[in-house]
Design a protein around this motif. Structure first.
Motif, PDB file in Angstrom:
ATOM      1  N   GLN A 399      47.017  48.460  37.844  1.00 48.29           N
ATOM      2  CA  GLN A 399      47.884  49.002  38.892  1.00 48.29           C
ATOM      3  C   GLN A 399      47.182  49.278  40.213  1.00 48.29           C
ATOM      4  O   GLN A 399      47.819  49.758  41.148  1.00 48.29           O
ATOM      5  N   GLY A 400      45.891  48.979  40.298  1.00 46.16           N
ATOM      6  CA  GLY A 400      45.169  49.225  41.539  1.00 46.16           C
ATOM      7  C   GLY A 400      45.538  48.234  42.622  1.00 46.16           C
ATOM      8  O   GLY A 400      46.234  47.239  42.390  1.00 46.16           O
ATOM      9  N   THR A 401      45.061  48.500  43.822  1.00 47.16           N
ATOM     10  CA  THR A 401      45.393  47.654  44.967  1.00 47.16           C
ATOM     11  C   THR A 401      44.458  46.464  45.113  1.00 47.16           C
ATOM     12  O   THR A 401      44.678  45.598  45.948  1.00 47.16           O
ATOM     13  N   HIS A 402      43.396  46.416  44.313  1.00 48.09           N
ATOM     14  CA  HIS A 402      42.426  45.329  44.409  1.00 48.09           C
ATOM     15  C   HIS A 402      42.883  44.117  43.598  1.00 48.09           C
ATOM     16  O   HIS A 402      43.421  44.255  42.500  1.00 48.09           O
TER      17      HIS A 402
END
Length: 556
Positions: A399-402
């Motif tokens: 779920q991270g932005t990376h």
């Protein structure tokens, strides 16, 4: 400085580069779960097998056209010519005018490998024979310590490739360890490391291996001196040193001066880089623990992967595919990180070794010609053992932005059969890659909450938090069992992957001038701290910190 035919290109100037840009624009609109839904044969098409390694790369943001375009990139960048040049012993490490001929170390055929017109295979085989005689003498207790007791512990003193490669292999092959030999590694210059390792050892039954090409590596030699002082302080005499210390080095004289006999000095060669050296005499601690036959099987597995890499077409070539996928994500999706996730406790050290292999090789800002690059090069490599990471950093993967590609690695059979442990481990491995690929939509999150009896208000509030984007790429690498041959093939596969990426990026994957600068400055600062030099010329930050150290340690 020599120039090879494949080193003159700029990848972003190749005709194929703009085609890949246009293709990426189209592909970023797709979702992998839809691609699997409409193509039941996708997993079979994007699956390869070689040298005991099974690669499923179907969970990547690719189509058949992507592979065709990436293959065209490899050809335009001269990858086939580069592979030939490496195996021919050409000086592909052009900044140091050296070959990178680690493939010769695991050569199991009668093929000659030449450096400057001379076949190096007699030297390689002689070194392997020397290792074999030495390992036999330890295992048979023909060689004993100064009180005539057989050795029970081996301490390997090295750093970088002289440490990480042997450590990952010896840990990976723990089930093959010979009874009666315990192996310890000391790399860190922090005195705590060697202190803790020596606490429970006896000088009568401990053998030290000093691994340093120059026999001058600051960290290694400091640890060697401390080990020797410990030996002399606890019953050993100067004339006994040769019974307990051996060396792997190109500087025979320095090793001899330390107290090591010439017959116990194992050779190293300039045409083998440190991070590629575990296949050489640097692998001595591996051979001591798993036996020389298993060490030869390790070499055989790597050689099988070498032959696959050398002969297979690009679209069938596992290291080439992995390298090209890495370029695809680094340069067209702006991925600056890559996770290595082994689902095998014995392989827990693998991410650290691949980290050095990749980042020391391809962490470059200039081309072969010394001109600044205008494209991203080596990604940040990190990772850890599964399934532990699922309860930690996998959250960022999901779920991270990376945008962060990952490799899942696992043996299909375990050395330790306990109930359903291994089946549960595999289910965790496969479910993580599946979750990264398919994710969870907003509608699915709402349906899930509704089934739990949540109110409409609660559903609207909670559902966005449970959405998992998916569409995050990964490779899955499986092998039947962690044997010497499969571990050899696995590590050789990553070595060649790194080389492929270096070729595409037109950089030298075999020098490490940034590392060398750190060594030079470290030696200079050490001389200042010890009073051998003045602090003149130091920046104010470094000078103040040196002064603080001296003050706290009463060195002023």
């Amino acid at each position: 400085m020599s120039e090879l035919p494949y080193t003159s290109h700029y990848p972003n100037s190749l005709p194929i580069w703009d085609k890949l840009k246009d293709h990426q624009t189209k592909l970023k609109q797709i979702h992998l779960r839809d691609e699997f839904a409409k193509d039941p044969d996708r997993a079979k098409r994007f699956f390869k097998q070689a040298a005991g390694i099974y690669l499923d790369y179907s969970k990547n943001l690719i189509t058949d056209e992507t592979i065709e375009l990436l293959s065209e990139l490899a050809n335009e960048a001269g990858l086939p010519e580069a592979i030939t040049a490496m195996f021919n012993g050409e000086k592909i490490n052009n900044s140091e005018e050296r070959p990178a001929l680690h493939v010769a170390l695991r050569n199991q055929s009668s093929t000659a490998f030449e450096v400057d017109g001379e076949n190096v295979m007699p030297e390689v085989k002689a070194a392997l024979n020397q290792m074999e005689r030495f390992v036999w003498s330890i295992h048979s207790a023909q060689w004993r310590g100064y009180t005539n007791k057989r050795f029970t512990d081996v301490v390997h003193l090295g750093i970088g490739g002289s440490y990480l490669g042997p450590k990952v292999v010896s840990a990976a092959l723990k089930p093959y360890w010979k009874a009666g030999i315990n192996l310890h590694y000391v790399a860190n210059i922090d005195g705590t490391h060697i202190t803790e390792e020596l606490k429970h050892l006896s000088p009568e039954t401990t053998l030290f291996i000093i691994a340093s090409k120059s026999f001058g590596t600051q960290e290694t030699i400091m640890n060697a001196k401390s080990a020797k002082a410990w030996f002399l302080r606890n019953g050993g005499e100067e004339e006994d040193v040769h019974k307990h210390f051996v060396a792997i080095t190109a500087n025979t004289q320095k090793a001899y001066n330390f107290g090591i006999r010439e017959e116990n000095i194992f050779p190293m060669w300039d045409w083998v880089g440190g991070r590629y050296s575990l296949w050489s005499t640097i692998g001595l601690p591996i051979a001591l623990t798993i036996g020389i036959e298993n060490f030869k099987n390790l070499l055989a597995g790597a050689h099988e992967m070498d032959e696959h890499f050398r002969t297979a077409p690009i679209t069938e070539n596992i290291p080439a595919i992995l390298g090209l996928l890495g370029v695809w994500y680094s340069n067209f999706f702006n991925a600056d990180s890559h996770a290595i996730l082994p689902y095998d406790h014995y392989l827990r050290a693998l991410p650290a070794h691949i980290q050095q292999l990749d980042m020391e090789s391809n962490g470059k800002t200039v081309t072969h010609k010394g001109e600044p690059v205008e494209w991203s090069t080596g990604p940040i490599i990190w990772g850890g053992a599964g399934a532990n990471g699922q309860h930690a950093y996998h959250q960022l993967l999901h779920q991270g932005t990376h945008f962060l590609p990952a490799d899942f690695i696992m043996p299909l059979r375990t050395h330790n059969h306990i109930g359903d442990h291994h089946a549960l481990l595999l289910s965790n491995c496969l479910s993580q890659s599946q979750a990264l690929m398919q994710g969870k939509t907003l509608d699915e999150a709402k349906a899930e909450l509704k089934a739990q009896g949540r109110t409409d208000e609660q559903i609207e509030e909670l559902a966005p938090h449970k959405v998992i984007p998916g569409n995050r790429p990964s490779n899955t690498m499986l092998f039947e069992k962690a044997t010497p041959k499969t571990i050899g093939a696995l590590i050789a596969m990553y070595e060649h992957k790194v080389f492929v990426q270096g070729v595409i990026w037109s950089i030298n994957s075999f020098d490490q001038w940034g590392v060398e600068l750190g060594k030079e400055l470290g030696e200079h600062i050490y001389e200042i701290i010890t009073g051998a030099k003045e602090t003149n010329g130091q920046d104010s930050s470094t000078k103040n910190l040196i002064d603080l150290f001296k003050q706290i340690n009463n060195r002023i």
